[in-house]
Motif scaffolding. Structure first.
Motif, mmCIF file in Angstrom:
data_model
loop_
_atom_site.group_PDB
_atom_site.id
_atom_site.type_symbol
_atom_site.label_atom_id
_atom_site.label_comp_id
_atom_site.label_asym_id
_atom_site.label_seq_id
_atom_site.Cartn_x
_atom_site.Cartn_y
_atom_site.Cartn_z
ATOM 1 N N ARG A 55 -1.501 7.253 -0.612
ATOM 2 C CA ARG A 55 -0.626 6.283 -1.288
ATOM 3 C C ARG A 55 -0.101 5.249 -0.305
ATOM 4 N NH1 ARG A 55 2.128 4.530 -5.282
ATOM 5 N NH2 ARG A 55 4.348 4.101 -5.264
ATOM 6 N N GLN A 56 0.324 5.682 0.871
ATOM 7 C CA GLN A 56 0.832 4.751 1.872
ATOM 8 C C GLN A 56 -0.232 3.721 2.260
ATOM 9 O OE1 GLN A 56 2.154 7.485 4.896
ATOM 10 N NE2 GLN A 56 4.202 7.636 4.035
ATOM 11 N N GLU A 57 -1.465 4.171 2.411
ATOM 12 C CA GLU A 57 -2.576 3.263 2.760
ATOM 13 C C GLU A 57 -2.788 2.228 1.668
ATOM 14 O OE1 GLU A 57 -5.981 1.714 4.786
ATOM 15 O OE2 GLU A 57 -4.382 3.017 5.488
ATOM 16 N N ILE A 58 -2.795 2.665 0.426
ATOM 17 C CA ILE A 58 -3.027 1.748 -0.691
ATOM 18 C C ILE A 58 -1.884 0.757 -0.822
ATOM 19 C CG2 ILE A 58 -3.266 1.601 -3.208
ATOM 20 C CD1 ILE A 58 -5.795 2.583 -1.652
ATOM 21 N N VAL A 59 -0.662 1.218 -0.761
ATOM 22 C CA VAL A 59 0.493 0.322 -0.880
ATOM 23 C C VAL A 59 0.514 -0.688 0.265
ATOM 24 C CG1 VAL A 59 3.019 0.232 -0.784
ATOM 25 C CG2 VAL A 59 1.888 1.906 -2.250
ATOM 26 N N ALA A 60 0.231 -0.226 1.474
ATOM 27 C CA ALA A 60 0.288 -1.100 2.642
ATOM 28 C C ALA A 60 -0.836 -2.123 2.671
ATOM 29 C CB ALA A 60 0.257 -0.263 3.923
ATOM 30 N N ASN A 61 -2.018 -1.753 2.168
ATOM 31 C CA ASN A 61 -3.171 -2.626 2.351
ATOM 32 C C ASN A 61 -3.837 -3.131 1.080
ATOM 33 O OD1 ASN A 61 -3.360 -2.553 5.315
ATOM 34 N ND2 ASN A 61 -3.636 -0.377 4.960
ATOM 35 N N TYR A 62 -3.539 -2.527 -0.060
ATOM 36 C CA TYR A 62 -4.258 -2.896 -1.276
ATOM 37 C C TYR A 62 -3.346 -3.137 -2.477
ATOM 38 C CZ TYR A 62 -8.099 -1.333 1.591
ATOM 39 O OH TYR A 62 -8.985 -1.191 2.621
ATOM 40 N N SER A 63 -2.050 -3.283 -2.249
ATOM 41 C CA SER A 63 -1.152 -3.574 -3.362
ATOM 42 C C SER A 63 -1.427 -4.991 -3.857
ATOM 43 C CB SER A 63 0.305 -3.439 -2.928
ATOM 44 O OG SER A 63 0.609 -4.446 -1.968
ATOM 45 N N LEU A 64 -1.015 -5.304 -5.061
ATOM 46 C CA LEU A 64 -1.244 -6.635 -5.626
ATOM 47 C C LEU A 64 -0.677 -7.738 -4.732
ATOM 48 C CD1 LEU A 64 -2.404 -8.374 -7.842
ATOM 49 C CD2 LEU A 64 -0.325 -7.974 -9.159
ATOM 50 N N PRO A 65 0.563 -7.627 -4.240
ATOM 51 C CA PRO A 65 1.066 -8.690 -3.359
ATOM 52 C C PRO A 65 0.237 -8.850 -2.078
ATOM 53 C CG PRO A 65 2.891 -7.355 -4.154
ATOM 54 C CD PRO A 65 1.622 -6.658 -4.565
ATOM 55 N N MET A 66 -0.220 -7.737 -1.511
ATOM 56 C CA MET A 66 -1.009 -7.807 -0.282
ATOM 57 C C MET A 66 -2.361 -8.467 -0.549
ATOM 58 S SD MET A 66 -1.278 -7.260 2.949
ATOM 59 C CE MET A 66 0.098 -6.181 3.299
ATOM 60 N N VAL A 67 -3.020 -8.062 -1.609
ATOM 61 C CA VAL A 67 -4.322 -8.637 -1.936
ATOM 62 C C VAL A 67 -4.174 -10.112 -2.292
ATOM 63 C CG1 VAL A 67 -6.253 -8.533 -3.577
ATOM 64 C CG2 VAL A 67 -5.318 -6.425 -2.609
#
Length: 85
Positions: A55-67
């Motif tokens: 979850r931390q990896e996805i939130v940090a690198n693949y969340s909508l704001p990040m993408v």
């Protein structure tokens, strides 16, 4: 988050780090898949640690704001390169 059991091909292991966010098994390794699933089902603490890391990896690198930010950076770069031609 949930841990994943993935085949050990490049794209999968770039997203899911073996023994951190899940378990990577050899392609076609049916017995390995079963063993990995058994291991995760038997160890709640391991599932929790791997799931949290995933979850931390996805939130940090693949969340909508990040993408969205990455796409904005890419479009800005492409537009600047196009303007220089």
């Amino acid at each position: 988050g949930l841990p994943a059991v993935v085949s050990s091909i490049s794209a999968n292991t770039q997203l899911v780090r073996d023994q951190v966010q899940g378990i990577a098994v050899q392609v076609g390794g049916e017995a390995e898949i079963g063993a990995a699933l058994d291991r995760l089902m038997a160890d709640a603490a391991l599932r929790g640690r791997m799931g949290q890391a995933a979850r931390q990896e996805i939130v940090a690198n693949y969340s909508l704001p990040m993408v969205a930010r990455r796409y904005e950076e890419l479009f800005t770069q492409v537009a600047a390169e196009g303007a220089q031609r």
